[in-house]
Scaffold this active site. Structure first.
Site, short mmCIF file in Angstrom:
data_model
loop_
_atom_site.label_atom_id
_atom_site.label_comp_id
_atom_site.label_asym_id
_atom_site.label_seq_id
_atom_site.Cartn_x
_atom_site.Cartn_y
_atom_site.Cartn_z
N ASP A 1 -19.96 -4.91 -7.89
CA ASP A 1 -21.14 -4.41 -8.59
C ASP A 1 -21.72 -5.52 -9.48
O ASP A 1 -21.25 -6.65 -9.46
CB ASP A 1 -20.76 -3.16 -9.40
CG ASP A 1 -21.87 -2.13 -9.40
OD1 ASP A 1 -23.04 -2.53 -9.61
OD2 ASP A 1 -21.58 -0.94 -9.17
N GLN B 1 -8.48 -1.57 12.09
CA GLN B 1 -7.79 -2.79 11.68
C GLN B 1 -7.44 -3.61 12.91
O GLN B 1 -7.05 -3.04 13.94
CB GLN B 1 -6.50 -2.44 10.89
CG GLN B 1 -5.61 -3.61 10.53
CD GLN B 1 -6.23 -4.53 9.47
OE1 GLN B 1 -7.31 -5.06 9.66
NE2 GLN B 1 -5.53 -4.72 8.36
N ASP C 1 -6.11 -5.93 -5.15
CA ASP C 1 -7.17 -6.05 -4.15
C ASP C 1 -8.30 -5.08 -4.47
O ASP C 1 -8.63 -4.21 -3.68
CB ASP C 1 -6.56 -5.76 -2.77
CG ASP C 1 -7.45 -6.14 -1.62
OD1 ASP C 1 -8.54 -6.70 -1.87
OD2 ASP C 1 -7.07 -5.88 -0.47
N LYS D 1 -11.56 -5.52 -4.93
CA LYS D 1 -12.87 -5.75 -4.29
C LYS D 1 -14.02 -5.32 -5.19
O LYS D 1 -14.82 -4.44 -4.84
CB LYS D 1 -12.95 -5.05 -2.94
CG LYS D 1 -11.89 -5.54 -1.96
CD LYS D 1 -12.11 -5.04 -0.57
CE LYS D 1 -11.00 -5.44 0.36
NZ LYS D 1 -9.70 -4.77 0.09
N ASP E 1 0.84 -1.20 0.00
CA ASP E 1 0.00 0.00 0.00
C ASP E 1 0.87 1.25 0.00
O ASP E 1 1.00 1.95 1.02
CB ASP E 1 -0.94 -0.01 1.21
CG ASP E 1 -2.00 -1.09 1.10
OD1 ASP E 1 -2.17 -1.63 -0.02
OD2 ASP E 1 -2.63 -1.42 2.11
N1 5IU Z 1 -7.34 -5.92 3.86
C1 5IU Z 1 -7.45 -5.97 5.23
N2 5IU Z 1 -8.50 -6.63 5.79
C2 5IU Z 1 -9.45 -7.24 5.05
C3 5IU Z 1 -9.32 -7.16 3.65
C4 5IU Z 1 -8.26 -6.52 3.08
O1 5IU Z 1 -6.62 -5.47 5.96
O2 5IU Z 1 -10.36 -7.87 5.61
I1 5IU Z 1 -10.70 -8.03 2.49
C5 5IU Z 1 -6.22 -5.24 3.18
C6 5IU Z 1 -6.07 -3.80 3.50
C7 5IU Z 1 -4.61 -3.61 3.33
C8 5IU Z 1 -3.99 -4.90 3.78
O3 5IU Z 1 -4.31 -3.44 1.96
O4 5IU Z 1 -4.99 -5.89 3.55
C9 5IU Z 1 -3.59 -4.94 5.23
O5 5IU Z 1 -2.60 -4.00 5.50
P1 5IU Z 1 -1.92 -3.82 6.93
O6 5IU Z 1 -1.17 -5.15 7.20
O7 5IU Z 1 -0.99 -2.69 6.72
O8 5IU Z 1 -2.99 -3.53 7.94
#
Ligand code: 5IU
Length: 473
Positions: free
Chosen positions: A310, A423, A305, A307, A252
């Site tokens: 639609d 998170q 990712d 997602k 990211d």
């Molecule tokens: N991500 C999540 N949780 C989820 C889903 C996707 O954290 O349930 I679906 C993504 C968001 C981010 C990465 O791109 O996974 C996790 O990043 P961190 O390890 O920096 O929190």
């Protein structure tokens, strides 16, 4: 003079059983050929010939019974039954909602041998389901005869589940006959053969799961490769075993240069690199080209990712086109289960022969997530029904034992339990051993560390060690 088989194929072509063009199959896959034997009920003599050819192709000589599979298998089984004086069974598509609720009609006795009659085999799932139903009635079912084998993996799938299939003809042979009699051009024949080669249907597994022979959590990645013919799943299993890595890095970052530099650093330790391509402030097609090169160099797959969430038609245009043209460079993408399987079919229709697949977001790592048990079940069902394109799930628990499906778990970081925006984290060990993750997804635990390269190495080792413990415990 045409042989009996050649004449039969030419007649089938003439009445429109075999059509060429641009068709969308039930699975959403685009196909240059359509084969629909239902039409033969309007041509009794031809139906008789089809029945004769199928009977001649049967795997063994003697059976006590034959079973036609609804719908097209039924009339064919009927002509075979009357001609060979063999009692017949009918397998319904669905149990009727009243009376005896039987799936199978007709008389039978325990231990009788039964030959299954089907028109076409693609993945083999329909023959397999019939075999399961007949076995539940204590019948001896090991063989099936089909008219056309589309050569998309069905015969091999069934063989691996202990069922022999003999076909009257396969797709390559059928094209050769039509070509020989100038019914089609070389170009059409080539496109069909190319299509079947590139579109191998996913494997079967139901029996395996219900018997508990192969529980995902207990199988090696290597052995799971052979449970599926989904091309991206196979590649990923292969990479995971070869590199001894079940680590995905969530990249990211907001600058292309950062993305490429991170990919170079963590490349040797990962099986997957996960992107959010729309957060790059300086996206260009060159960056994805460069990323693809790094992926080849370090042998990892690219996972956008996105997602998708639609209706099928909309996601198809988002996937293929727009500024990012994701289908061109991402091996895998995520989808939400919310829209129903149109989202999968929409994406599948864009893949046009390239190895592509999707992961269904079934549970999320964030606090307050709305996914219920019912929703998770729905996602699993959707995966089973679309296994040619679905690789697995994003989940936080052991939602599927199916060895074909790969479970990806984000929200992984050592030494930190949450961030300020909801998170929630677990360690790689807990993700693999307690939650059933196959692949752990680590973002900031690696990207924000002082040394992403050694952090990736560390996470890789910890996650893979946990996996090794899991399969041997
Ligand atoms: N991500 C999540 N949780 C989820 C889903 C996707 O954290 O349930 I679906 C993504 C968001 C981010 C990465 O791109 O996974 C996790 O990043 P961190 O390890 O920096 O929190």
């Amino acid at each position: 003079m045409a042989s009996k088989l050649e004449q039969c194929v030419l007649d089938l072509f003439k009445i429109g059983v075999v059509k060429f063009g641009d068709f969308t199959l039930k699975s959403g896959m685009k196909s240059p050929i359509y084969f629909d034997l239902r039409m033969i009920i309007s041509f009794p003599k031809l139906m008789e010939t089809v029945g004769e050819l199928m009977w001649e192709a049967r795997p063994r000589n003697d059976y006590d019974l034959i079973c036609g599979v609804a719908y097209t298998g039924l009339p064919i089984a009927t002509v075979i039954s009357t001609k060979q004086d063999l009692p017949m069974l009918i397998r319904r598509k669905e149990a009727k909602g009243y009376g005896t609720k039987k799936l199978v009609e007709g008389n039978y006795a325990e231990g009788q041998s039964c030959l299954m009659i089907e028109d076409v085999i693609v993945s083999g799932s329909s023959v397999f389901d019939t075999a399961e139903t007949l076995k539940d009635l204590e019948l001896d079912v090991k063989d099936a005869v089909v008219f056309l084998d589309r050569e998309q993996g069905g015969a091999a799938n069934l063989k691996s589940m202990g069922i022999n299939v003999k076909s009257v003809i396969n797709m390559t042979e059928m094209m050769a006959i039509l070509l020989k009699f100038n019914s089609i051009t070389q170009k059409v024949s080539d496109s069909v053969i190319d299509f079947v080669k590139k579109n191998i249907a996913s494997s079967l597994k139901k029996k395996v799961e219900s018997d508990g022979i192969m529980d995902r959590l207990k199988c090696t990645f290597e052995s799971r490769e052979s449970t599926t013919v989904q091309p991206v799943s196979r590649k990923l299993f292969n990479i995971m075993s070869a590199k001894q890595s079940n680590l995905c890095v969530a990249a990211d970052v907001t600058k292309s240069a950062e993305l490429l530099s991170l990919a170079e650093k963590v490349g040797p330790y990962i099986c997957l690199l996960k992107t959010h391509i729309d957060i790059l402030s300086d996206f260009s097609t060159e960056v994805v080209e460069e990323l693809k090169n790094i992926a080849v160099k370090h042998n990892f797959l690219i996972f956008e990712d996105r997602k998708f969430g639609d209706i099928g038609n909309t996601v198809a245009t988002q996937y293929s086109g727009g500024p990012f043209n994701i289908v061109d460079w991402a091996d895998l993408v995520t989808v939400h289960g919310l829209p129903g399987d149109g989202v999968i079919k929409g994406l599948g229709s864009c893949a046009s022969g390239q190895p592509r697949g999707c992961i269904i977001v079934s549970q999320m790592s964030s606090s307050g997530t709305l996914t219920s048990d019912e929703y998770i079940k729905g996602c699993c069902k959707m995966a089973e029904e679309n296994a040619h394109f679905v690789i697995g799930f994003v989940a936080q628990s052991n939602i599927s034992k199916d060895p074909r499906f790969i479970v990806f778990t984000p929200g992984v970081q050592s030494g930190c339990t949450s961030d300020v925006l909801g998170q929630q984290y677990v360690t790689p060990r807990a993700a693999v051993l307690e939650r059933g993750a196959d692949v752990v997804i680590v973002g900031r635990g690696i990207t924000k560390s002082d040394d992403p390269c050694s952090a990736a190495k560390h996470y890789k080792e910890e996650a893979f060690k946990a996996y090794q413990e899991r399969i041997t415990s």
